[in-house]
Design a protein around this motif. Structure first.
Motif, short mmCIF file in Angstrom:
data_model
loop_
_atom_site.label_atom_id
_atom_site.label_comp_id
_atom_site.label_asym_id
_atom_site.label_seq_id
_atom_site.Cartn_x
_atom_site.Cartn_y
_atom_site.Cartn_z
N ILE A 197 -26.07 69.21 106.02
CA ILE A 197 -26.05 69.56 104.48
C ILE A 197 -27.26 69.01 104.00
O ILE A 197 -27.72 67.76 104.11
CB ILE A 197 -24.82 68.88 103.85
N GLU A 198 -27.77 69.95 102.78
CA GLU A 198 -28.94 69.44 102.23
C GLU A 198 -28.56 69.50 100.52
O GLU A 198 -27.87 70.30 100.13
CB GLU A 198 -30.15 70.32 101.93
N TYR A 199 -28.97 68.18 100.09
CA TYR A 199 -28.43 68.05 98.47
C TYR A 199 -29.80 67.67 97.72
O TYR A 199 -30.39 66.62 98.11
CB TYR A 199 -27.64 67.12 98.35
N ALA A 251 -28.27 71.47 93.67
CA ALA A 251 -27.69 72.51 94.62
C ALA A 251 -27.65 71.72 95.84
O ALA A 251 -28.06 70.82 96.25
CB ALA A 251 -28.71 73.61 94.69
N VAL A 252 -26.35 72.36 96.60
CA VAL A 252 -26.11 71.91 97.71
C VAL A 252 -26.15 73.03 98.88
O VAL A 252 -25.95 74.25 98.65
CB VAL A 252 -24.57 71.46 97.88
N ASP A 259 -24.79 76.33 94.05
CA ASP A 259 -25.53 75.89 92.72
C ASP A 259 -24.45 75.25 91.72
O ASP A 259 -23.63 75.94 91.11
CB ASP A 259 -26.25 77.13 92.12
N ASN A 260 -24.62 73.61 91.68
CA ASN A 260 -23.52 73.16 90.90
C ASN A 260 -23.74 73.54 89.35
O ASN A 260 -22.69 73.52 88.73
CB ASN A 260 -23.69 71.66 90.98
N VAL A 311 -22.76 79.34 91.34
CA VAL A 311 -23.08 80.56 92.01
C VAL A 311 -23.26 80.25 93.36
O VAL A 311 -23.86 79.42 93.84
CB VAL A 311 -24.52 80.99 91.52
N PHE A 312 -22.41 80.94 94.30
CA PHE A 312 -22.62 80.89 95.74
C PHE A 312 -23.55 82.00 96.38
O PHE A 312 -23.34 83.18 96.00
CB PHE A 312 -21.26 81.15 96.48
#
Length: 213
Positions: A118-120, A126-127, A155-156, A160-161
């Motif tokens: 996981i990248e944050y 965004a995750v 996108d928090n 949007v996924f």
């Protein structure tokens, strides 16, 4: 279908999924207050601090929190940008993926996900879930909607996924998979929904996964 064409087809499918998936009713979004909260990290085995490059590595049952955000991983590589933002690169281990959870502004709802990596990024909020990725909207202890794929970007700020299929998708054929639960009138059997569900906005492109240098 040749491999290149199949990859493009999988990516196109993922973008369509992003347009169709809904995260509930109203204009609620991820917990807005999280953006202003401090970043906290604890680990079982400590880590290594590189002051010159503003980079810190944490090892062993790492727990990272920021407001309602909670990330758990075996290893987290945290980097600070020159303007004070953070980029976290988290990885799991065999049999134990990285987990992520964040509350939504809707009481009792949350976004939670699991992936090999996981990248944050605190700047873009965004995750990126990479490898055997699963992301869910939960309502209490129940699963509201679920998306699976090789790469899922959330996108928090806009909710949007974007979803991409591939060999590292949990689905045996590498396909993207979406489960959307009925809501409103469809969920209750009534003639009308109390409020229409707002679909997520489609993304126009996927960026390739980044890897720590």
């Amino acid at each position: 279908m040749n491999p290149a064409t199949e990859r493009l087809s999988q990516q196109a499918l993922g973008l369509v999924v992003a347009a169709l998936l809904s995260l509930g009713t109203g204009t609620a979004s991820a917990e807005k207050a999280d953006r202003l909260k401090p970043l906290n990290i604890a680990s079982e085995r400590g880590g290594r601090i590189d002051v010159a490059n503003q980079r810190t590595e944490f090892l062993g049952d790492v727990v990272m929190s920021k407001g309602s955000i909670l990330l758990r991983a075996e290893r987290v590589d945290l980097r600070e940008t020159g303007d004070g933002y953070y980029q976290a690169y988290a990885s799991g281990q065999t049999g134990k993926q990285v987990s992520f959870r964040q509350a939504r502004d809707v009481p009792g709802e949350a976004i939670e996900g699991f992936a090999d990596q996981i990248e944050y990024d605190t700047r873009s909020d965004a995750v990126r879930f990479i490898g055997n990725a699963v992301v869910r909207r939960t309502v209490g202890t129940a699963v509201g909607d679920e998306v699976t794929g090789a790469v899922i970007v959330y996108d928090n700020r806009t909710e949007v996924f974007t979803v991409e299929g591939g060999q590292s998708s949990p689905h045996p054929t590498g396909r993207v998979r979406v489960v959307m639960m009925p809501r409103g009138a469809a969920a209750t059997g009534g003639a009308e929904a109390s409020a229409p569900a707002l679909p997520l906005k489609p993304s126009t492109e996927l960026q390739p996964p980044r890897k720590p240098s």
